[in-house]
Enzyme design. Structure first.
Site, PDB file in Angstrom:
ATOM      1  N   GLU A  79      -8.887 -22.049  63.740  1.00 34.57           N
ATOM      2  CA  GLU A  79      -8.162 -22.894  63.108  1.00 34.57           C
ATOM      3  C   GLU A  79      -6.916 -22.763  63.833  1.00 34.57           C
ATOM      4  O   GLU A  79      -5.766 -23.267  63.408  1.00 34.57           O
ATOM      5  CB  GLU A  79      -8.114 -22.648  61.618  1.00 34.57           C
ATOM      6  CG  GLU A  79      -7.670 -21.265  61.003  1.00 34.57           C
ATOM      7  CD  GLU A  79      -7.645 -21.159  59.685  1.00 34.57           C
ATOM      8  OE1 GLU A  79      -6.750 -22.057  58.727  1.00 34.57           O
ATOM      9  OE2 GLU A  79      -8.216 -20.264  59.099  1.00 34.57           O
ATOM     10  N   CYS A 111     -11.042 -20.295  57.570  1.00 35.84           N
ATOM     11  CA  CYS A 111     -11.816 -19.090  57.728  1.00 35.84           C
ATOM     12  C   CYS A 111     -13.062 -19.112  57.765  1.00 35.84           C
ATOM     13  O   CYS A 111     -14.007 -18.175  58.202  1.00 35.84           O
ATOM     14  CB  CYS A 111     -11.047 -18.028  56.775  1.00 35.84           C
ATOM     15  SG  CYS A 111      -9.476 -17.744  56.894  1.00 35.84           S
ATOM     16  N   THR A 152       0.719 -11.355  54.867  1.00 36.75           N
ATOM     17  CA  THR A 152      -0.797 -11.319  54.857  1.00 36.75           C
ATOM     18  C   THR A 152      -1.065 -11.954  56.444  1.00 36.75           C
ATOM     19  O   THR A 152      -2.369 -12.758  56.471  1.00 36.75           O
ATOM     20  CB  THR A 152      -1.552 -12.270  54.091  1.00 36.75           C
ATOM     21  OG1 THR A 152      -1.088 -13.380  53.731  1.00 36.75           O
ATOM     22  CG2 THR A 152      -1.326 -11.612  52.344  1.00 36.75           C
ATOM     23  N   SER A 201      -5.252 -20.435  45.413  1.00 34.14           N
ATOM     24  CA  SER A 201      -6.320 -20.309  46.539  1.00 34.14           C
ATOM     25  C   SER A 201      -7.082 -18.809  46.214  1.00 34.14           C
ATOM     26  O   SER A 201      -8.457 -18.852  46.455  1.00 34.14           O
ATOM     27  CB  SER A 201      -5.660 -19.888  47.988  1.00 34.14           C
ATOM     28  OG  SER A 201      -5.018 -18.519  47.964  1.00 34.14           O
ATOM     29  N   HIS A 233     -14.945 -11.811  53.255  1.00 34.48           N
ATOM     30  CA  HIS A 233     -13.642 -12.669  53.947  1.00 34.48           C
ATOM     31  C   HIS A 233     -12.479 -11.864  53.399  1.00 34.48           C
ATOM     32  O   HIS A 233     -12.319 -11.753  51.964  1.00 34.48           O
ATOM     33  CB  HIS A 233     -13.609 -14.086  53.906  1.00 34.48           C
ATOM     34  CG  HIS A 233     -12.143 -14.582  54.156  1.00 34.48           C
ATOM     35  ND1 HIS A 233     -11.850 -14.425  55.345  1.00 34.48           N
ATOM     36  CD2 HIS A 233     -11.176 -15.279  53.312  1.00 34.48           C
ATOM     37  CE1 HIS A 233     -10.579 -14.869  55.564  1.00 34.48           C
ATOM     38  NE2 HIS A 233     -10.183 -15.400  54.398  1.00 34.48           N
ATOM     39  N   ASN A 277      -5.026 -10.556  58.434  1.00 32.16           N
ATOM     40  CA  ASN A 277      -5.991 -11.370  58.209  1.00 32.16           C
ATOM     41  C   ASN A 277      -6.016 -12.178  59.705  1.00 32.16           C
ATOM     42  O   ASN A 277      -5.307 -12.491  60.645  1.00 32.16           O
ATOM     43  CB  ASN A 277      -5.260 -12.694  57.345  1.00 32.16           C
ATOM     44  CG  ASN A 277      -6.224 -13.692  57.084  1.00 32.16           C
ATOM     45  OD1 ASN A 277      -7.621 -13.590  57.356  1.00 32.16           O
ATOM     46  ND2 ASN A 277      -6.209 -14.533  56.147  1.00 32.16           N
ATOM     47  N   SER A 310     -10.459 -21.916  53.104  1.00 28.35           N
ATOM     48  CA  SER A 310      -9.800 -22.567  52.375  1.00 28.35           C
ATOM     49  C   SER A 310     -10.116 -24.098  52.542  1.00 28.35           C
ATOM     50  O   SER A 310     -10.328 -24.532  53.710  1.00 28.35           O
ATOM     51  CB  SER A 310      -8.269 -22.404  52.435  1.00 28.35           C
ATOM     52  OG  SER A 310      -7.877 -21.046  51.804  1.00 28.35           O
TER      53      SER A 310
HETATM   54  P1  HMG Z   1       2.899 -13.073  45.954  1.00 28.72           P
HETATM   55  O1  HMG Z   1       3.949 -14.241  45.391  1.00 28.72           O
HETATM   56  O2  HMG Z   1       3.401 -11.779  46.657  1.00 28.72           O
HETATM   57  O3  HMG Z   1       2.255 -12.619  44.567  1.00 28.72           O
HETATM   58  O4  HMG Z   1       1.663 -13.671  46.654  1.00 28.72           O
HETATM   59  P2  HMG Z   1       2.658 -11.845  43.245  1.00 28.72           P
HETATM   60  O5  HMG Z   1       4.130 -11.870  43.302  1.00 28.72           O
HETATM   61  O6  HMG Z   1       1.920 -12.130  42.023  1.00 28.72           O
HETATM   62  O7  HMG Z   1       2.584 -10.260  43.804  1.00 28.72           O
HETATM   63  C1  HMG Z   1       1.205  -9.927  44.237  1.00 28.72           C
HETATM   64  C2  HMG Z   1       0.657  -8.774  43.457  1.00 28.72           C
HETATM   65  O8  HMG Z   1       1.921  -7.642  43.831  1.00 28.72           O
HETATM   66  C3  HMG Z   1       0.769  -8.694  41.904  1.00 28.72           C
HETATM   67  O9  HMG Z   1      -0.287  -7.865  41.765  1.00 28.72           O
HETATM   68  C4  HMG Z   1       2.020  -8.074  41.554  1.00 28.72           C
HETATM   69  O10 HMG Z   1       2.090  -7.568  40.519  1.00 28.72           O
HETATM   70  C5  HMG Z   1       2.234  -6.955  42.684  1.00 28.72           C
HETATM   71  P3  HMG Z   1      -1.596  -8.202  41.188  1.00 28.72           P
HETATM   72  O11 HMG Z   1      -1.524  -8.798  39.638  1.00 28.72           O
HETATM   73  O12 HMG Z   1      -2.332  -9.097  42.074  1.00 28.72           O
HETATM   74  O13 HMG Z   1      -2.476  -6.965  40.702  1.00 28.72           O
HETATM   75  N1  HMG Z   1       3.980  -6.614  42.800  1.00 28.72           N
HETATM   76  C6  HMG Z   1       4.266  -5.417  43.032  1.00 28.72           C
HETATM   77  N2  HMG Z   1       3.572  -4.344  43.252  1.00 28.72           N
HETATM   78  C7  HMG Z   1       4.178  -3.017  43.513  1.00 28.72           C
HETATM   79  N3  HMG Z   1       5.339  -2.921  43.552  1.00 28.72           N
HETATM   80  C8  HMG Z   1       5.989  -4.184  43.304  1.00 28.72           C
HETATM   81  C9  HMG Z   1       5.460  -5.207  43.018  1.00 28.72           C
HETATM   82  N4  HMG Z   1       5.767  -6.668  42.931  1.00 28.72           N
HETATM   83  C10 HMG Z   1       4.878  -7.493  42.714  1.00 28.72           C
HETATM   84  N5  HMG Z   1       7.512  -4.123  43.386  1.00 28.72           N
HETATM   85  C11 HMG Z   1      -0.192 -13.961  47.586  1.00 28.72           C
HETATM   86  C12 HMG Z   1       0.552 -13.152  46.966  1.00 28.72           C
HETATM   87  C13 HMG Z   1      -1.629 -13.108  47.783  1.00 28.72           C
HETATM   88  C14 HMG Z   1      -0.579 -15.162  46.707  1.00 28.72           C
HETATM   89  C15 HMG Z   1       0.333 -14.201  49.143  1.00 28.72           C
HETATM   90  O14 HMG Z   1       0.538 -13.215  49.884  1.00 28.72           O
HETATM   91  C16 HMG Z   1      -0.198 -15.380  49.621  1.00 28.72           C
HETATM   92  O15 HMG Z   1       0.121 -16.593  49.282  1.00 28.72           O
HETATM   93  N6  HMG Z   1      -0.936 -15.149  50.614  1.00 28.72           N
HETATM   94  C17 HMG Z   1      -1.623 -16.196  51.561  1.00 28.72           C
HETATM   95  C18 HMG Z   1      -2.969 -16.918  50.783  1.00 28.72           C
HETATM   96  C19 HMG Z   1      -4.125 -16.163  50.576  1.00 28.72           C
HETATM   97  O16 HMG Z   1      -4.438 -15.166  51.241  1.00 28.72           O
HETATM   98  N7  HMG Z   1      -5.127 -16.234  49.786  1.00 28.72           N
HETATM   99  C20 HMG Z   1      -6.325 -15.723  49.695  1.00 28.72           C
HETATM  100  C21 HMG Z   1      -7.477 -16.474  49.228  1.00 28.72           C
HETATM  101  S1  HMG Z   1      -7.751 -18.462  50.177  1.00 28.72           S
HETATM  102  C22 HMG Z   1      -8.178 -17.424  51.651  1.00 28.72           C
HETATM  103  O17 HMG Z   1      -8.823 -16.336  51.752  1.00 28.72           O
HETATM  104  C23 HMG Z   1      -8.391 -18.186  52.905  1.00 28.72           C
HETATM  105  C24 HMG Z   1      -7.126 -17.806  53.956  1.00 28.72           C
HETATM  106  O18 HMG Z   1      -7.728 -16.820  54.496  1.00 28.72           O
HETATM  107  C25 HMG Z   1      -7.147 -19.243  54.763  1.00 28.72           C
HETATM  108  C26 HMG Z   1      -8.252 -19.721  55.488  1.00 28.72           C
HETATM  109  O19 HMG Z   1      -9.324 -19.973  54.991  1.00 28.72           O
HETATM  110  O20 HMG Z   1      -7.988 -20.155  56.635  1.00 28.72           O
HETATM  111  C27 HMG Z   1      -6.056 -17.507  53.438  1.00 28.72           C
END
Ligand code: HMG
Length: 390
Positions: A79, A111, A152, A201, A233, A277, A310
Site C-alpha cells: 500500500e 495490510c 506504530t 480500527s 496481523h 508495523n 483496514s
Molecule cells: P493512543 O491515542 O495512543 O491511545 O492510540 P490511548 O491513549 O488509548 O493509549 C493506548 C494505551 O496506552 C492505553 O492502554 C492507555 O491506557 C495506555 P489500553 O487501554 O489499550 O490497555 N497508556 C499508557 N500506558 C502507560 N503509561 C502511560 C500511558 N498513557 C496511556 N503514561 C492507537 C493508540 C493504537 C489507536 C494508535 O497508535 C493508532 O492509531 N495506531 C494506528 C492504527 C492501528 O494500528 N490500528 C490497529 C487496528 S487497524 C490495523 O491493524 C490495520 C493497519 O495495520 C493498517 C492497514 O491495514 O494497512 C493499521
C-alpha cells in the site's frame, strides 16, 4: 498435493528509532509505548530505500537455494506503491534477473493484500505444480510526526516462495473471510501519510477476526485445540494480545488466563516488537518470528493465521509446519539483521522522515546510506534509478 511456503526471508531498514527516544520527544511515558502499545523499536527507512529495494533485498535471500527458473509469478503486495500504473514487482524481476516467462502484478488492500497473494499463488501452483510463485509484501508505515499512530510505524518486506514443495508450512485449503466498507484507516492518493481512526480500527479488526473465524471453523470443522500457535496481523504487538483474548472468548476458552494465552502468541511477537508495523508483511513477519524463536518443536503442528487490512478485509486461514522447517529458515541472518542496525536520534529520524523526492522530473542523486544490496540511487526524468551493489 501439499502446497505452501517453500522459502521465506524478511528484510528491513538498517536504521531504527527507539520508542523511548520518541516518548521523551513527545512528552509521553516510555512505558506507554513499550508496554501498552507493545513496541520497543521501529524501523526507519533512509531516503534510498523504498518498497522496491526492501522487496528486492528480501526476495534475493528467499530465493537462495530455490530453482529460480520455475518462478512463474510475482505477486507484489503493497500500500506504499511508487507508481499508479507500473507494478513494483517488475523492477524486482529485473533486479533479481528472473526468467521472462513470469506474470507480475501489484496487489492492494491495506495490510491484507499479501494474503490474497499467497492464496492466488497457491491456486496457480495447484494448476501447474511444477511452477513456483514469489509473493512479496513490502511497505513503509507512515502516520505523521506527532500523530497518535506515530509509535506504530515501521518498514520492511517479507518474501515468500509458494510451491508444491512446502519446506516450511503446508497451507490448509480452508479459509474464512470477511469484508465490510469502513473508514478505519485510509490514505488518499494526494497524501504521504495514512489517516486513521485508531480506536475504531481496533474494534473493526476484532469484528473482522470474529467473523472470519466463524466461517473458517464452520468450513473446516476445526476448533481451538487444533492449533498449536496463533499468528495475527500485528500493527503493534498489543493488538495480538487483544486478538487472542477476543478469539479465546469467541471459542468459549474462558478458563485461559493471560499467561496461557500469551504463550500461544508470544514468540510470534518478538521480531514485530523490534521492527514495527510492516503493513502487508506484519502477519508474515510474525510467522517467521514464531518459527525462528519457539523452543518447542513445531513440526507437524497446525498454526492459525489471521490477516487484516483496514477498510476492511479479514481472512482466517491455517497451515501445518513442515518437518525440519528450521533448516529452511535463514535464522542467523534474520537475527543479525535486527541486531546490527544503527540507532537514530530524534533529529536523524525526522530528517529521514521529511526527505522529499522531487516531483518535477528533475535529476536527483540520493545521498548514500547503509542499505542492503539494492538501493534507490536517484531520480531522472520521473524515473527511479535502482543500483545493485556487488
Ligand atoms: P493512543 O491515542 O495512543 O491511545 O492510540 P490511548 O491513549 O488509548 O493509549 C493506548 C494505551 O496506552 C492505553 O492502554 C492507555 O491506557 C495506555 P489500553 O487501554 O489499550 O490497555 N497508556 C499508557 N500506558 C502507560 N503509561 C502511560 C500511558 N498513557 C496511556 N503514561 C492507537 C493508540 C493504537 C489507536 C494508535 O497508535 C493508532 O492509531 N495506531 C494506528 C492504527 C492501528 O494500528 N490500528 C490497529 C487496528 S487497524 C490495523 O491493524 C490495520 C493497519 O495495520 C493498517 C492497514 O491495514 O494497512 C493499521
Amino acid at each position: 498435493m501439499k502446497i505452501g511456503i517453500e522459502a521465506t526471508s524478511f528484510y528491513s531498514s538498517h536504521y531504527y528509532l527507539d520508542l523511548k527516544t520518541l516518548a521523551i520527544q513527545r512528552g509521553v511515558e516510555p512505558e506507554k509505548f513499550y508496554h501498552s502499545i507493545g513496541q520497543e523499536k521501529m524501523a526507519v527507512p533512509p531516503p534510498d530505500e523504498d518498497v522496491v529495494t526492501l522487496a528486492a533485498n528480501a526476495a534475493e535471500q528467499a530465493l537462495q537455494g530455490v530453482d529460480r527458473e520455475r518462478i512463474e509469478a510475482i505477486f507484489f503486495a503493497t500500500e506504499s506503491g511508487i507508481d499508479q500504473s507500473k507494478a513494483a514487482g517488475i523492477y524486482v524481476h529485473r533486479l533479481l534477473d528472473l526468467q521472462p516467462h513470469c506474470r507480475v502484478v501489484e496487489l492492494k488492500q491495506a495490510c491484507y493484500s499479501g494474503t490474497i497473494g499467497v492464496q492466488a499463488a497457491a491456486a496457480l501452483v495447484h494448476r501447474n505444480p511444477e511452477s513456483k510463485a514469489l509473493v512479496i509484501t513490502a511497505d513503509v508505515a507512515r502516520y505523521g510526526l506527532g500523530s497518535a499512530g506515530e509509535s506504530t510505524q515501521g518498514a520492511g518486506a517479507v518474501a515468500l516462495v509458494v510451491s508444491a514443495n512446502p519446506k516450511i508450512l503446508a497451507l490448509d485449503p480452508e479459509a474464512g473471510y470477511y469484508t465490510q466498507d469502513v473508514m478505519d484507516f485510509w490514505r488518499p492518493n494526494y497524501r504521504d501519510e495514512a489517516l486513521v481512526d485508531g480506536k475504531h480500527s481496533v474494534r473493526v479488526y476484532l469484528r473482522a477476526l470474529g467473523a472470519s473465524w466463524e466461517q473458517y471453523s464452520r468450513r473446516s470443522g476445526r476448533t481451538w485445540p487444533d492449533f498449536a500457535r496463533f499468528c495475527f496481523h500485528l500493527p503493534f504487538t498489543r493488538m495480538g494480545e487483544q486478538a487472542i483474548r477476543h478469539l479465546a472468548k469467541n471459542c468459549g476458552q474462558t478458563d485461559l488466563g493471560d499467561k496461557e494465552l500469551n504463550a500461544l502468541i508470544g514468540d510470534g511477537l518478538i521480531y514485530n516488537r523490534l521492527v514495527g508495523n510492516l503493513y502487508s508483511g506484519s502477519l508474515y513477519l510474525s510467522l517467521i518470528s514464531l518459527l525462528e524463536n519457539t523452543q518447542e518443536n513445531l513440526e507437524n503442528k497446525r498454526i492459525a493465521l489471521f490477516s487484516y487490512g483496514s477498510g476492511c478485509v479479514g481472512e482466517f486461514f491455517s497451515g501445518v509446519v513442515a518437518p525440519e522447517y528450521r533448516q529452511a529458515l535463514p535464522i542467523e541472518r534474520h537475527r543479525a539483521l535486527i541486531r546490527d542496525r544503527q540507532e537514530l536520534d530524534y533529529t536523524a529520524y525526522s530528517r529521514f522522515y521529511s526527505y522529499a523526492l522531487p516531483t518535477d522530473g528533475s535529476t536527483n542523486k540520493i545521498p548514500e546510506n547503509e542499505t542492503g544490496r539494492f538501493r534507490l540511487s536517484g531520480l531522472s526524468q520521473h524515473q527511479r534509478i535502482y543500483e545493485k551493489r556487488s
